[in-house]
Design a protein around this motif. Structure first.
Motif, PDB file in Angstrom:
ATOM      1  N   TYR A   7     -10.068   1.409   6.519  1.00  0.00           N
ATOM      2  CA  TYR A   7     -11.152   0.806   5.736  1.00  0.00           C
ATOM      3  C   TYR A   7     -11.551  -0.540   6.328  1.00  0.00           C
TER       4      TYR A   7
ATOM      5  N   PHE B 247      -7.048  -1.835  -4.216  1.00  0.00           N
ATOM      6  CA  PHE B 247      -7.076  -0.447  -3.748  1.00  0.00           C
ATOM      7  C   PHE B 247      -5.771  -0.135  -3.008  1.00  0.00           C
TER       8      PHE B 247
ATOM      9  N   ARG C 213     -10.627  -4.004   4.464  1.00  0.00           N
ATOM     10  CA  ARG C 213      -9.315  -4.116   3.827  1.00  0.00           C
ATOM     11  C   ARG C 213      -8.749  -5.540   3.870  1.00  0.00           C
TER      12      ARG C 213
ATOM     13  N   ARG D  75      -6.925   7.001   0.214  1.00  0.00           N
ATOM     14  CA  ARG D  75      -7.236   5.686   0.779  1.00  0.00           C
ATOM     15  C   ARG D  75      -7.470   5.802   2.275  1.00  0.00           C
TER      16      ARG D  75
ATOM     17  N   TYR E 274     -12.001   4.553  -0.303  1.00  0.00           N
ATOM     18  CA  TYR E 274     -11.433   5.897  -0.428  1.00  0.00           C
ATOM     19  C   TYR E 274     -12.405   6.959   0.068  1.00  0.00           C
TER      20      TYR E 274
ATOM     21  N   LYS F 138       0.850  -1.188   0.000  1.00  0.00           N
ATOM     22  CA  LYS F 138       0.000   0.000   0.000  1.00  0.00           C
ATOM     23  C   LYS F 138       0.887   1.239   0.000  1.00  0.00           C
TER      24      LYS F 138
ATOM     25  N   ASP G 271      -2.277   5.113  -2.153  1.00  0.00           N
ATOM     26  CA  ASP G 271      -2.738   6.014  -1.094  1.00  0.00           C
ATOM     27  C   ASP G 271      -3.596   7.138  -1.654  1.00  0.00           C
TER      28      ASP G 271
END
Length: 629
Positions: A244, A256, A247, A240, A225, A54, A259
């Protein structure tokens, strides 16, 4: 512990060896026709890298004609919302994948149950599901979202799309049932695709503002997001959410990864391409063969800084063409529409303008099992015979119409001159004759056509087409206008002919009601651009949405394709067999294998990742959002 997602359907439960669960049959996923790829307890989708890091950020441009945005509400008719807002911010009850066209797995829903009579579906909401403000996602939020989207305050497409859903009933804090008007194997997928937002969005003083009055209020959603930095009307950044809720779910694993994802909007396509070469953004898709061949060149490509690739896919072909507005008197005669189609020389365009990069669109379900061929067989006739009184005899007596073709050698086939002679005769039979320098009807009114475009790119196609039409005495005007004005004119059906593209589908269904059904023909903003009102088409649409097996769906769509093609409602365009995309080499890393069905923008934003991703969380998105002026 997360409950396994269940799918229920009556026609295949014995073959699967499943057990009884109340009044339904259960398994781990819902599939319209029972075709499930991923087994219970799967770790992640095959086309993702579950260990993708990520971090990092990318910039891109929307693959649409959008020239601005003026609201944060993607659900209303008036105005334009930022690109990709729905996919970036809004989770749904179920989520599909890029390997299967008619299967969905649980996202907000941890469990789904379809009644044995297929007249309802019940969802259990995942106990960990959270909105961006930290509130849990509850059944009451789901019902609120459904009722708002099916109200007159929302864009009319939603009322048509959810038109066979009677209503939503909250059964418990995290349990909700949707009841259907009739059995329809696709309806669980349809309600599963409902974008869910919090009841607190637009709540002021204990009262909900009307949905169509929520313009610059930031939606309270639950997706990966949030809205970050915004240059209102021009650029928008999605940041991001490090917290979340989904995730770590298998349906989100390896996805996803960036960032920050920024969409930049350019009004001029030439300026957009030059900005890409100059490094202002990292990825774009090309839809113009000449541009791809001649403009995606230069030192950045030679040095390998910019990658240029044609990505293979298994998608059905996109449907594209010049669509007639049959609400206009001059286009109501099928002979007139066919005559105009005869004046477009695709073979010349493909040679001279497109570098022979395209194939001709033949029907409404391009390059798929759903294309009609030859004359109707016994299976199609079983659907068409009851409609015989509503259909022209040609549907039964002739092969399905094909777009006109021209040949370089007159001895090997028909030439453009042959086609123009046929067009002249058709127009004369329809009451249009050449008088006083123009093609006129019995009232002396000249035949004129206005082509609308927002970018100017269609001009090189319209120009030779217009010259051919002018040989028939038809006056042609080509007008380039801003996309917002174009969209407004389309919404109120104020146009003659419009160029339109519909992304191909591997399983067309309920969305066709909004595109070709009589009930949407007079609804402003609907997808029924043609203005089609045909009881035979409505009857075949009914067969499409009530299909209970893949073979039933195939034959009903072939019959629909046949009837639509005999109506000559479009001047068919062309389609490509690959996705032409280009990206900045340093901006992306990606899995080796491609999924079967995908659109490249979604692949990039969902599956690819930054090769230099940093383990840093994005800044708090809420602090970066500003109200629009």
């Amino acid at each position: 512990m997360r409950r396994p997602l269940a799918r229920f359907w009556t026609h295949c439960c014995l073959a699967l060896g499943l057990g009884v669960a109340g009044n339904a049959w259960a398994a781990h996923a819902y599939a319209q026709f029972g075709d499930i790829r991923y087994p219970p307890g799967f770790a992640h989708f095959a086309y993702v890298n579950p260990a993708a890091p990520k971090g990092g950020e990318i910039s891109l441009v929307p693959p649409t004609r959008q020239s601005n945005f003026d609201k944060y509400n993607p659900f209303t008719l008036k105005g334009s919302a930022p690109p990709s807002m729905l996919s970036m911010m809004f989770d749904t009850l179920l989520v599909g994948n890029m390997d299967e066209p008619t299967t969905a797995y649980g996202l907000l829903a941890s469990d789904v149950a379809v009644a044995m009579d297929r007249m309802s579906v019940t969802f259990q909401i995942h106990p960990q599901a959270r909105f961006h403000n930290g509130d849990p996602v509850l059944a009451s939020d789901v019902r609120h979202s459904f009722e708002r989207l099916t109200s007159k305050q929302a864009a009319p497409q939603y009322r048509t799309y959810f038109g066979e859903v009677k209503g939503a009933t909250v059964l418990g804090e995290r349990s909700i049932r949707f009841d259907f008007v009739r059995p329809n194997s696709e309806l669980p997928l349809i309600v599963g695709s409902l974008p869910v937002f919090s009841q607190k969005w637009g709540l002021a003083g204990g009262v909900h503002q009307p949905l169509d009055q929520l313009v610059t209020d930031i939606p309270i959603a639950s997706g990966p997001y949030r809205i970050g930095r915004v240059q209102f009307g021009k650029d928008i950044t999605y940041e991001r959410d490090p917290a979340y809720w989904a995730r770590d779910l298998n349906v989100r694993k390896g996805q996803f990864n960036f960032d920050r994802i920024t969409y930049k909007i350019y009004k001029d396509p030439t300026a957009q391409l030059e900005a890409f070469k100059a490094g202002e953004f990292d990825y774009m898709q090309s839809f113009i063969a000449r541009e791809w061949a001649r403009a995606f060149t230069g030192r950045a490509f030679e040095r390998g800084e910019l990658i240029k690739a044609e990505l293979q896919h298994g998608n059905a072909g996109d449907f594209q063409g010049f669509l007639f507005n049959t609400r206009r008197d001059k286009f109501q005669d099928v002979r007139v529409r066919l005559a105009i189609a005869l004046a477009m020389d695709f073979e010349w365009l493909n040679r001279q303008l497109f570098y022979n990069a395209y194939s001709r669109v033949r029907g409404y379900f391009v390059a798929s099992d759903f294309e009609a061929k030859g004359r109707p067989g016994p299976d199609e006739l079983a659907l068409l015979n009851p409609l015989r009184s509503k259909l022209p005899g040609a549907v039964f007596e002739q092969d399905v119409p094909q777009p006109p073709q021209t040949a370089l050698d007159p001895a090997s086939g028909q030439t453009l001159r042959d086609h123009l002679r046929q067009a002249r005769d058709l127009l004369q039979a329809a009451g249009w004759t050449y008088k006083e320098g123009a093609l006129r009807n019995a009232k002396g009114q000249a035949f004129s056509i206005e082509f609308l475009d927002n970018s100017g790119s269609m001009g090189r196609v319209v120009t030779p087409f217009a010259k051919n039409l002018e040989k028939l005495g038809i006056q042609v005007q080509y007008k380039v206008i801003d996309f917002a004005l174009l969209q407004k004119r389309m919404d109120v059906f104020d146009f003659d002919i419009i160029s339109n593209r519909t992304v191909g589908s591997e399983a067309p269904g309920t969305e066709l009601l909004e595109r070709y059904g009589s009930q949407s023909a007079d609804v402003e903003g609907s997808g029924n651009v043609i203005g089609l009102k045909d009881p035979a088409v409505d009857a075949l649409l009914d067969k499409v949405v009530s299909a209970t097996s893949r073979p039933e769906l195939v034959v009903s769509l072939r019959a629909l394709d046949r009837v639509l093609r005999h109506g000559h409602y479009v001047v068919a365009h062309w389609y490509g067999a690959v996705h032409r995309v280009s990206w900045r080499a340093k901006a992306f890393a990606r899995p080796t294998d491609l999924p079967r069905y995908y659109q490249p923008e979604k692949l990039v934003t969902t599956v690819w990742w930054s090769p230099n991703a940093l383990a840093t969380a994005p800044s708090t998105a809420a602090q970066a959002v500003k109200k629009a002026p």
